[in-house]
Enzyme design. Structure first.
Site, PDB file in Angstrom:
ATOM      1  N   THR A 100      48.257  47.911  37.631  1.00  0.00           N
ATOM      2  CA  THR A 100      46.820  47.846  37.915  1.00  0.00           C
ATOM      3  C   THR A 100      46.104  47.668  36.595  1.00  0.00           C
ATOM      4  OG1 THR A 100      47.000  49.239  39.880  1.00  0.00           O
ATOM      5  CG2 THR A 100      44.836  49.082  38.844  1.00  0.00           C
ATOM      6  N   LYS A 175      42.429  45.599  44.665  1.00  0.00           N
ATOM      7  CA  LYS A 175      42.867  46.955  44.303  1.00  0.00           C
ATOM      8  C   LYS A 175      41.723  47.775  43.741  1.00  0.00           C
ATOM      9  CE  LYS A 175      45.470  50.474  43.126  1.00  0.00           C
ATOM     10  NZ  LYS A 175      46.625  50.438  42.254  1.00  0.00           N
ATOM     11  N   LYS A 250      41.294  55.722  35.461  1.00  0.00           N
ATOM     12  CA  LYS A 250      41.605  54.406  34.881  1.00  0.00           C
ATOM     13  C   LYS A 250      41.139  53.289  35.807  1.00  0.00           C
ATOM     14  CE  LYS A 250      45.510  51.310  34.583  1.00  0.00           C
ATOM     15  NZ  LYS A 250      46.930  51.151  34.942  1.00  0.00           N
TER      16      LYS A 250
END
Length: 306
Positions: A100, A175, A250
Site C-alpha cells: 500500500t 485501497k 500510514k
C-alpha cells in the site's frame, strides 16, 4: 485451496505479517515460491511453509515468471523494483505490487517496469493478517486488461476476491478510499459503544439492535471493537493482531496527500487521521486500530465537541 493447473515459479519479496501468509498460500496452490526478506526468522518460516528462501532479491527473481512485492512503503518498493527486479528477472515476467503506497510512486514504478519489458499491476489488499493466512484477501488491481488477466490466477490463490479497478494506480486509489472510510466508520462505531455504555445500555443489547438497524456497518458486525460482542475480532485478543494502528495511520496519510493533490474535501478523513495520529503517538501504534475505543472511553481526545 484449489491447486493451480499450471503451476508457476513466483518470487515474493517481503515476508512480514501479510507477505508470509501470502507466500504460504501460493505454495499450497502448487506454485514454486522463491521467498526473500531481510528477516532471518521470516525466511526460515517461509522455508518451513514450503517456499525456497533466498537472501538476495536478484537471486530470488532470476528465473521466475512473476514477482510479488509486499513492502512497507513506496520508497522501498521503487528501490527494489528498479534496482533489483528490473533487469534481473526474466524480461516479460509479471510484476505484482501488493504494497500500500502512494499513487504517484505506483505509476512511476509501473512506467519503469513496462519500459523495461515487464507487465505491471498494483494490487493492494484488504483483509488483514488473518485473511492473508487464510487466503481470503480482497485484491484491488490496477493495470492493463492483459496484465490483470495474467495476475488474476496468482492473486486468486491468495484471496477470495480479485477486482480490476482500472488503469495502473487505480488499485491504490481504491485501497486508500476504502481505508479512509474504514477508519471513519471504526471511530464512529467506537464512539457509539462508548456512549451507550456510559448511558447505561448493555453493549450486547446495543449490538443486537444496531447490527440490524440503520447504524449497521462492517466495523460493527464483522470487526466489533468490544470484547465478547459479535464475531471473534482483535478485541477478543487484547487488540493484538489484525490491522495495526500505525498501518492505518500510514494509509490515512497517503489518502490525505492524495486528497490535497486534487483539492478534495475530506473532513472526516482529516479528523480520522488526527485521532489515529494522537493514538499512535501515545504509544499504541502496535495495537489493532479498533483499540482506539479505549482512548474514546477515557476522553483522551478532549471534551464533548472537541
Amino acid at each position: 485451496m484449489r491447486r493451480e493447473d499450471n503451476p508457476m515459479k513466483i518470487a515474493i519479496i517481503g515476508l512480514g505479517n501479510m507477505g508470509g501468509g501470502m507466500a504460504a498460500n501460493l505454495v499450497k496452490a502448487g506454485h514454486e515460491v522463491h521467498a526473500f526478506d531481510l528477516s532471518e526468522p521470516a525466511l526460515l518460516k517461509a522455508g518451513e511453509n514450503g517456499a525456497k528462501p533466498y537472501r538476495n532479491v536478484r537471486d530470488a527473481v532470476a528465473d521466475v515468471e512473476a514477482v510479488v512485492t509486499m513492502l512497507p512503503n513506496g520508497k522501498i518498493v521503487e528501490s527494489v523494483v528498479t534496482a533489483d527486479v528490473i533487469g534481473h528477472a526474466p524480461k516479460g515476467a509479471l510484476l505484482i505490487d501488493c504494497s500500500t503506497i502512494d499513487v504517484a510512486t505506483t505509476r512511476r514504478v509501473g512506467e519503469a517496469a513496462e519500459a523495461g519489458g515487464y507487465p505491471f499491476v498494483d494490487a493492494p489488499v484488504s483483509g488483514g493478517i488473518a485473511a492473508a493466512s487464510g487466503g481470503t484477501l480482497t485484491f484491488m488491481v490496477g493495470g492493463t486488461d492483459e496484465a490483470f488477466h495474467r495476475a488474476e490466477p496468482i492473486l486468486s490463490a491468495m484471496g477470495k476476491a480479485v477486482i480490476h479497478a482500472g488503469a495502473t494506480g487505480a488499485g491504490q486509489v481504491a485501497k486508500m478510499c476504502n481505508n479512509m472510510l474504514l477508519a471513519s466508520t471504526m471511530i464512529a462505531t467506537c464512539e457509539t459503544f462508548a456512549l451507550a455504555e456510559k448511558l447505561g445500555l448493555d453493549l450486547q443489547t446495543f449490538y443486537d439492535i444496531s447490527s440490524k438497524a440503520t447504524g449497521q456497518s462492517w466495523s460493527m458486525t464483522s470487526y466489533c471493537p468490544v470484547p465478547g460482542v459479535g464475531p471473534q475480532s482483535p478485541a477478543d485478543n487484547g487488540y493484538q493482531g489484525g490491522f495495526a494502528t500505525a498501518l492505518m495511520l500510514k494509509d490515512l496519510r497517503i489518502a490525505m496527500e492524495a486528497a490535497q493533490s486534487v483539492d478534495a474535501s475530506v473532513p472526516m478523513g482529516v479528523r480520522s487521521e488526527a485521532l489515529y495520529a494522537a493514538f499512535n503517538d501515545a504509544g499504541h501504534g502496535g495495537l489493532d486500530f479498533s483499540a482506539i475505543i479505549a482512548a474514546l472511553k477515557d476522553n483522551a481526545f478532549g471534551p464533548v465537541g472537541a
